[in-house]
Design an enzyme around this catalytic site. Structure first.
Site, PDB file in Angstrom:
ATOM      1  N   GLU A  44     -18.465 -27.430 -32.542  1.00 35.35           N
ATOM      2  CA  GLU A  44     -18.937 -27.224 -33.920  1.00 35.35           C
ATOM      3  C   GLU A  44     -18.078 -28.001 -34.916  1.00 35.35           C
ATOM      4  OE1 GLU A  44     -17.708 -24.410 -37.307  1.00 35.35           O
ATOM      5  OE2 GLU A  44     -18.228 -23.229 -35.532  1.00 35.35           O
ATOM      6  N   GLU A 112      -6.351 -23.807 -33.944  1.00 31.20           N
ATOM      7  CA  GLU A 112      -5.186 -22.928 -33.877  1.00 31.20           C
ATOM      8  C   GLU A 112      -4.892 -22.330 -35.246  1.00 31.20           C
ATOM      9  OE1 GLU A 112      -1.933 -20.974 -31.938  1.00 31.20           O
ATOM     10  OE2 GLU A 112      -3.816 -21.877 -31.268  1.00 31.20           O
TER      11      GLU A 112
END
Length: 591
Positions: A44, A112
């Site tokens: 995505e 992250e």
């Protein structure tokens, strides 16, 4: 509904604010189970790319699908927005299947940061995926960077699974040539995927999950039939705290309670839900909710509005059948029970991220198979709106509620937040005062920092005064326009329970558009996930806040940015003991 030869479904939705909204069913992170968790979410982030000065756009990855949207602004047209979104998937008329290792590396760093953001503000608890072999958070972690070539191969493999039957497109208007353009692009996809994914493991029923939650929730397994979907639509439009979840081909009705006694009574089978017929279902759902229905149930063969007569004329029989099925699942323990628990000492060794969770078997002990009472549900109102100033003690609780409920919208300005919702005043109060909600609201204190420092920069209050009253955040001094003077020192280091960068910036040409463009540049570099902006009353002055694990890199970027020569930035390092001593100097800021 327009159906292309390869089964792509196209809907015209002129009430939609987006110019184009595209969804791909059977394409979410449940497909990552037995592969590398995070591939779907990484894909995505790799696909979406646009000019933020002329478009608004976003994308999301859920358990079972992926969705993308684009809206033209300023000089761009609706046609430009449509072509921009299509370009995320097609290059030179062919489906994209090539991703550079450098781009993959940057976006893994961004993932992250997103994990850090979500873990600071939310509790990342995807119970269904966890019970089906995944993790509680499945959006991808930094260790993906150790297997870049394998990750790239998986991304290409995932793109080859896209087929026409998985595609749903909403367009605001179907302009000249648009249908032909869709035929040439998404219409060229195979009707069935070139690569068939392995089946998703069946999730385990009959479980009690103890984990942080604002409510006492029961996920009741029901059959994914048309009547049950219509019943869910009926309940969702009529009541609060009722929704649904899917994984693979399984469907769960989710019912949440704020009262533990009612919750336990429902689980023991001694009570049923008090469902009453309303006057009429209008199907006035948001485009997000409509898209979710089409993607979660791709076998629906008609436009949802084709069922509006049936859902109203046959509501009594639909609801009776659904109520009976709910009760049968309760008795048979085809349920997943979510019990609020906020102990920091517990975790499940199967969860690689060590989130607090304990899973137990739901036994038949105490079952009563003859219900003798009914439980009233919270009815939806048409619309309601309130304004909460930053000094109001209920501010953080309302923010927490909006984060846990998708149908509550917040709009922030320099003085407070405007909240749109459909709860009654009594129901809002009951939620805010419930024990589980209060514990949940206090369990993630990181969100408070955004408002602590906004109060510090936008008022004349000292950091000591603000910290002393942090539970209510301080009333902003807005009776007079504040004149902000910037000192020589642009950086102030503090220690908090979270890692972030925030502060105020000023520049002659500074506006929200330029800040959004800056945010996307930081995202592309993998340094942040998102950034919040608040326009202060002083001219060309903004307060900004971003959670990040790369605080020094973000500071360096902001400090050298020529958009705002005047700046005062706070860099927070995460630690066990808070330290705000650097902000106790008068040279920081004068109001």
């Amino acid at each position: 509904m327009i159906v292309l030869p390869n089964k792509v479904r196209i809907f015209i939705n002129d009430r939609m604010k987006k110019d184009i909204y595209l969804g791909i069913s059977n394409f979410g992170f449940e497909n990552d189970i037995d592969e590398i968790l995070g591939i779907a979410h990484l894909l995505e982030h790799l696909l979406i790319s646009f000019d933020s000065t002329i478009f608004l756009a976003n994308a999301s990855t859920s358990r079972s699908y992926m969705s993308f949207w684009c809206k033209s602004i300023n000089s761009a047209t609706e046609s430009d927005a449509i072509r921009t979104l299509v370009s995320w998937f097609f290059s030179n008329g062919k489906l994209k299947d090539n991703f550079s290792l450098s781009s993959i590396r940057f976006h893994i760093k961004e993932l992250e940061n997103e994990y850090y953001f979500r873990n600071e503000v939310f509790h990342c608890m995807d119970i269904l995926t966890f019970l089906s072999g995944g993790d509680l958070y499945n959006g991808g972690r930094i260790d993906m960077i150790d297997n870049l070539n394998i990750v790239r191969d998986m991304l290409v493999n995932r793109m080859q699974r896209i087929s026409g039957s998985n595609i749903v497109i909403f367009v605001k208007r179907l302009g000249p040539g648009t249908l032909d353009f869709f035929n040439q692009t998404f219409g060229s996809l195979p009707a069935c995927p070139e690569i068939i994914p392995s089946s998703i493991p069946v999730s385990t029923n009959g479980k009690i999950v103890m984990t942080p939650s604002p409510f006492y929730t029961v996920m009741v397994k029901i059959n994914p039939t048309l009547d049950n979907i219509l019943g869910i639509l009926y309940l969702y439009e009529t009541y609060h705290l009722i929704d649904y979840e899917t994984i693979g081909n399984q469907l769960y009705l989710t019912v949440s309670f704020i009262d533990e006694t009612e919750y336990e009574s429902f689980l023991r089978g001694e009570a049923i839900l008090q469902i009453s017929q309303c006057q009429r279902i209008n199907m006035n759902y948001s485009d997000d909710y409509m898209m979710n229905i089409y993607l979660n149930f791709p076998w629906l063969s008609h436009d949802l509005y084709d069922y509006i007569t049936r859902i109203n004329d046959d509501s009594k029989s639909i609801l009776i059948s659904l109520t009976n099925e709910i009760y049968t699942s309760i008795i048979n323990r085809d349920i997943i029970v979510i019990y609020p628990n906020f102990s920091k000492a517990m975790c499940n060794t199967r969860d690689t991220q060590q989130h607090p969770i304990v899973v137990l078997d739901a036994t038949n002990d105490g079952l009563i198979k003859k219900p003798y009472r009914s439980i009233p549900l919270m009815k939806r109102l048409t619309s309601n709106e309130i304004f909460i100033r930053y000094g109001d003690a209920s501010l953080m609780d309302m923010i927490t509620l909006s984060l846990s409920k998708q149908d509550i919208s917040l709009k922030r300005n320099a003085e407070g937040i405007r909240v749109k919702h459909s709860f009654s005043a009594d129901d809002i109060q009951a939620i805010m005062e419930s024990d589980s909600f209060l514990k949940y609201s206090r369990s993630k204190p990181a969100a408070m920092y955004q408002y602590i420092f906004l109060s510090f920069f936008a008022s004349g209050n000292s950091i000591d005064d603000i910290l002393t009253n942090r539970d209510s955040t301080l009333e902003f001094s807005k009776k007079t326009k504040s004149k902000i003077l910037f000192g020589r020192n642009a950086r102030y280091d503090v220690t908090t329970k979270s890692s972030f960068v925030c502060g105020i910036v000023r520049g002659k040409l500074l506006d929200k558009t330029s800040l959004v463009e800056m945010m996307w540049d930081l995202k592309k570099k993998g340094l942040i996930y998102s950034m919040e902006f608040t326009n202060l009353l002083s001219k060309n002055t903004f307060y900004l806040f971003t959670f990040t694990i790369y605080t020094d890199e973000v500071y360096d970027y902001l400090n050298t940015n020529k958009l705002f020569p005047a700046k005062c930035l706070v860099i927070s390092t995460k630690g066990d003991v808070e330290n705000f001593s650097s902000l106790k100097k008068d040279v920081v800021i004068r109001v």
